[in-house]
Design a protein around this motif. Sequence first.
Motif, PDB file in Angstrom:
ATOM      1  N   ILE A 176     -57.329 -21.018 -18.891  1.00 34.36           N
ATOM      2  CA  ILE A 176     -56.896 -20.118 -19.973  1.00 34.36           C
ATOM      3  C   ILE A 176     -58.083 -19.622 -20.801  1.00 34.36           C
ATOM      4  O   ILE A 176     -58.247 -18.422 -21.009  1.00 34.36           O
ATOM      5  N   LEU A 177     -58.922 -20.547 -21.266  1.00 34.11           N
ATOM      6  CA  LEU A 177     -60.062 -20.133 -22.095  1.00 34.11           C
ATOM      7  C   LEU A 177     -61.023 -19.217 -21.311  1.00 34.11           C
ATOM      8  O   LEU A 177     -61.435 -18.175 -21.830  1.00 34.11           O
ATOM      9  N   PRO A 178     -61.360 -19.555 -20.062  1.00 35.78           N
ATOM     10  CA  PRO A 178     -62.174 -18.605 -19.284  1.00 35.78           C
ATOM     11  C   PRO A 178     -61.510 -17.232 -19.135  1.00 35.78           C
ATOM     12  O   PRO A 178     -62.192 -16.215 -19.218  1.00 35.78           O
TER      13      PRO A 178
ATOM     14  N   LYS B 185     -54.160 -24.624 -15.809  1.00 43.32           N
ATOM     15  CA  LYS B 185     -54.117 -24.288 -17.232  1.00 43.32           C
ATOM     16  C   LYS B 185     -55.508 -24.281 -17.871  1.00 43.32           C
ATOM     17  O   LYS B 185     -55.745 -23.588 -18.861  1.00 43.32           O
ATOM     18  N   SER B 186     -56.419 -25.044 -17.279  1.00 40.44           N
ATOM     19  CA  SER B 186     -57.790 -25.080 -17.797  1.00 40.44           C
ATOM     20  C   SER B 186     -58.459 -23.713 -17.768  1.00 40.44           C
ATOM     21  O   SER B 186     -59.446 -23.481 -18.458  1.00 40.44           O
TER      22      SER B 186
ATOM     23  N   TYR C  29     -57.261 -34.601 -18.059  1.00 40.17           N
ATOM     24  CA  TYR C  29     -56.116 -34.734 -17.131  1.00 40.17           C
ATOM     25  C   TYR C  29     -55.679 -36.201 -17.009  1.00 40.17           C
ATOM     26  O   TYR C  29     -55.308 -36.672 -15.924  1.00 40.17           O
TER      27      TYR C  29
ATOM     28  N   ARG D 112     -61.643 -22.770 -10.030  1.00 38.34           N
ATOM     29  CA  ARG D 112     -62.708 -23.723 -10.358  1.00 38.34           C
ATOM     30  C   ARG D 112     -62.186 -25.049 -10.918  1.00 38.34           C
ATOM     31  O   ARG D 112     -62.916 -26.021 -10.985  1.00 38.34           O
ATOM     32  N   TYR D 113     -60.937 -25.053 -11.375  1.00 40.31           N
ATOM     33  CA  TYR D 113     -60.436 -26.223 -12.113  1.00 40.31           C
ATOM     34  C   TYR D 113     -59.407 -27.018 -11.325  1.00 40.31           C
ATOM     35  O   TYR D 113     -58.605 -26.436 -10.593  1.00 40.31           O
ATOM     36  N   PRO D 114     -59.412 -28.342 -11.529  1.00 35.18           N
ATOM     37  CA  PRO D 114     -58.381 -29.160 -10.882  1.00 35.18           C
ATOM     38  C   PRO D 114     -56.982 -28.767 -11.343  1.00 35.18           C
ATOM     39  O   PRO D 114     -56.021 -28.915 -10.606  1.00 35.18           O
ATOM     40  N   LYS D 115     -56.846 -28.302 -12.593  1.00 37.11           N
ATOM     41  CA  LYS D 115     -55.543 -27.857 -13.075  1.00 37.11           C
ATOM     42  C   LYS D 115     -55.667 -26.443 -13.625  1.00 37.11           C
ATOM     43  O   LYS D 115     -56.575 -26.145 -14.397  1.00 37.11           O
TER      44      LYS D 115
ATOM     45  N   GLU E  87     -48.228 -19.957 -23.182  1.00 33.91           N
ATOM     46  CA  GLU E  87     -49.378 -20.874 -23.143  1.00 33.91           C
ATOM     47  C   GLU E  87     -50.678 -20.123 -23.410  1.00 33.91           C
ATOM     48  O   GLU E  87     -51.601 -20.651 -24.033  1.00 33.91           O
TER      49      GLU E  87
ATOM     50  N   THR F  21     -61.936 -15.366 -22.266  1.00 29.82           N
ATOM     51  CA  THR F  21     -63.333 -14.944 -22.379  1.00 29.82           C
ATOM     52  C   THR F  21     -63.587 -13.683 -21.550  1.00 29.82           C
ATOM     53  O   THR F  21     -64.251 -12.752 -22.008  1.00 29.82           O
TER      54      THR F  21
ATOM     55  N   GLY G   6     -64.409 -21.219 -27.681  1.00 29.67           N
ATOM     56  CA  GLY G   6     -63.838 -20.074 -28.381  1.00 29.67           C
ATOM     57  C   GLY G   6     -64.120 -20.062 -29.873  1.00 29.67           C
ATOM     58  O   GLY G   6     -63.353 -19.513 -30.657  1.00 29.67           O
TER      59      GLY G   6
ATOM     60  N   TYR H 107     -58.352 -19.738 -31.355  1.00 28.65           N
ATOM     61  CA  TYR H 107     -59.798 -19.541 -31.257  1.00 28.65           C
ATOM     62  C   TYR H 107     -60.274 -18.270 -31.956  1.00 28.65           C
ATOM     63  O   TYR H 107     -59.903 -17.166 -31.561  1.00 28.65           O
TER      64      TYR H 107
ATOM     65  N   LEU I  44     -60.431 -27.992 -23.031  1.00 28.34           N
ATOM     66  CA  LEU I  44     -60.756 -27.853 -21.608  1.00 28.34           C
ATOM     67  C   LEU I  44     -59.493 -27.840 -20.738  1.00 28.34           C
ATOM     68  O   LEU I  44     -59.476 -27.286 -19.642  1.00 28.34           O
ATOM     69  N   GLU I  45     -58.439 -28.428 -21.259  1.00 20.82           N
ATOM     70  CA  GLU I  45     -57.172 -28.404 -20.506  1.00 20.82           C
ATOM     71  C   GLU I  45     -56.365 -27.141 -20.779  1.00 20.82           C
ATOM     72  O   GLU I  45     -55.257 -26.988 -20.270  1.00 20.82           O
ATOM     73  N   GLY I  46     -56.911 -26.233 -21.603  1.00 20.96           N
ATOM     74  CA  GLY I  46     -56.211 -24.981 -21.880  1.00 20.96           C
ATOM     75  C   GLY I  46     -55.275 -25.045 -23.071  1.00 20.96           C
ATOM     76  O   GLY I  46     -54.487 -24.132 -23.310  1.00 20.96           O
ATOM     77  N   GLU I  47     -55.380 -26.144 -23.819  1.00 22.85           N
ATOM     78  CA  GLU I  47     -54.538 -26.295 -25.013  1.00 22.85           C
ATOM     79  C   GLU I  47     -55.301 -25.792 -26.239  1.00 22.85           C
ATOM     80  O   GLU I  47     -56.493 -25.514 -26.161  1.00 22.85           O
ATOM     81  N   ARG I  48     -54.613 -25.765 -27.392  1.00 24.32           N
ATOM     82  CA  ARG I  48     -55.312 -25.549 -28.651  1.00 24.32           C
ATOM     83  C   ARG I  48     -56.252 -26.738 -28.857  1.00 24.32           C
ATOM     84  O   ARG I  48     -55.904 -27.859 -28.489  1.00 24.32           O
TER      85      ARG I  48
ATOM     86  N   ALA J  67     -52.916 -20.757 -26.968  1.00 16.94           N
ATOM     87  CA  ALA J  67     -54.343 -21.094 -26.998  1.00 16.94           C
ATOM     88  C   ALA J  67     -55.141 -20.008 -27.703  1.00 16.94           C
ATOM     89  O   ALA J  67     -55.960 -20.297 -28.581  1.00 16.94           O
TER      90      ALA J  67
ATOM     91  N   VAL K 242     -68.996 -27.320 -13.354  1.00 16.28           N
ATOM     92  CA  VAL K 242     -68.291 -26.160 -13.908  1.00 16.28           C
ATOM     93  C   VAL K 242     -68.788 -25.930 -15.334  1.00 16.28           C
ATOM     94  O   VAL K 242     -68.865 -26.877 -16.120  1.00 16.28           O
TER      95      VAL K 242
END
Lengths: 158, 445
Positions: free
Chosen positions: A25-27, A22-23, B216, A17-20, A57, A30, B181, A65, B196-200, A61, B176
């Motif tokens: 990770i949170l999904p 790493k995005s 990005y 779903r994401y352009p990158k 990574e 979840t 969290g 959370y 949103l970029e997956g970082e802290r 993250a 999307v």
Amino acid sequence: MILTDESVKAMKEAVGRYPKKKSAILPCLTIAHRQIGHLNDDIYREIARAVNIPYVEIAEAATFYTFFPKQPVGKHHIQVCHNISCALVGADGLCSYLEEKLGIRKGETTPDKEFSLVSVECLGSCATAPMMQVGDDFYENLNRAKVDEILSELKEKT
Amino acid sequence: MHYSPVITNADQAIKSDKLHLFRYVEDPNQKQIDTYMTHGGYTAWKKVLNDMSPEAVTGEVKESGLRGRGGAGFPTGVKWGFVPKDSTKPRYLICNADESEPGTCKDRVLMERDPHGMIEGMAIASFAIKSNLMFCYIRGEFGECIRATEAAMHEAYDKGMLGKNIMGTGYDLDMVIHTGGGAYICGEETALLNSLEGERGMSRVKPPFPAVEGLYACPTIVNNVETLAAVPFIVNNGAAWYKSMGTEKSAGTKLFSLTGHINRPGNFEVELGMPLKDMIYSPEFGNGIPDGKKLKAVIPGGASTPYLTPEQVETVLLDYESMEEHGSMLGSGAIIVLNEDTCIIWSIYKLIHFFRHESCGKCTPCREGTGWLEQIIKSILDGKGKPGDIERIEDLCENILGRTICPLGDAAVMPIQSAVKHFRGEWEFAIEHGRPMVKTDFAFT
């Protein structure tokens, strides 16, 4: 392997779903949280392998959370909002009442692993306070009678 | 199933040609696209796609005077205008649905009960900034909001409101939903981008501003749910209509969450500029303080805004400029009412505990300072305050204020500074007598 095939599939879909990448990770966290109820190092490694994102990574993250418990919690994870709007109308008393009813202190889980209790920061139910979240569901405008009823219902579900 | 039972003033909105955000929030079918469209939904989206240029949309929103409803109050159209015109990078629109400022529960109502309003606003904003991908960052705890928004998003795709070549115009737009969290800081726009970029979720130094280098490293606009929900109405009714409401510098309507010691807690949409007193005492809104208790203080705009005294409450209006004149802020519109039985130190402890917990830890003054403040304030509350503690608190506040990357540091200290200034006697009493002047005990019955 702790993650189910279904979870892994959902994680791979999330990546798409994401352009990158790493995005996702949170999904992914979840999805794992929904399946397992908590997260830990073994789960981070499984996620890392499932979606091919470096373990570090994921762990970096995840540890930021607080929504994801890092220890196992009860089947019914009760989170009471203790912030200002709730506290003004009895949230501290709600917490004590739950401690009394469940026979555990905040941060603990009942010996049968059915209930765990924590108090947390604002859950956005300030005008329907006091409130608690159990799993994914909000219970608002609480009083003693309502709490009794909710706990009985939850016990029946176990 | 666990739809919030919160009170709204939809009954007033449905009879009004001004109030619009809450018009249909008591209609249980409003979250379905057919009902939403029967109520005029997606007509603004059609108008924008068929008859307007992105510049014209931005111009209309700029002209309307709409300001960001998440807390900062920055003019929305001006923000959109910061996206560089010559940039060849992809652009992104993000809806900030990470509502978590203590006292604030308004966006939740919009998402649970009228999610298409937010989605339509997001789509129009995306068009205005020439974005083909939009994100909705919803806090993870909001299960019902997430479910309602997901269902609405699928309906919008099925009806051809989102996706490829929308309504045959050649415009593509995807959406999307990203869930958070449990970190308050992720409602701060640069921390949200990192999350949103997956970082802290830690804030970024500005500049570059997100409109130039955001998600990005591409131009990105982040707007609050309520801000975006107002956009379709501005497009349909025109900037002049929106500007005709509110005050000169605070145009339009705003949602207020009224909580704490109040007979009728709820979420209410009103024109900006209404007296705060009316919100608290009028039977159609708060209907006064329970049990005939006296007012002690009001936190007018969420946990990060300075306290107002009862004297200030007599004169202050619910708009950006009046709040500022009275030394506070409109913030997110979260009005928290404290009665005479509330220990000010106890209330401040609740707030600083929150900010210490939610500090991301990037900036030393905020990371360390909020912890020190919490310890000192707790010790005073526990009757262990020492002479000099008030001065130590003031000194710490001064050394946090303005010395952090993001506004969380300021947010943590501004209520404390006001509470020390307005209620100094209570702090001195607690230190001198080894106990707070007021014992706080709000019963759970």
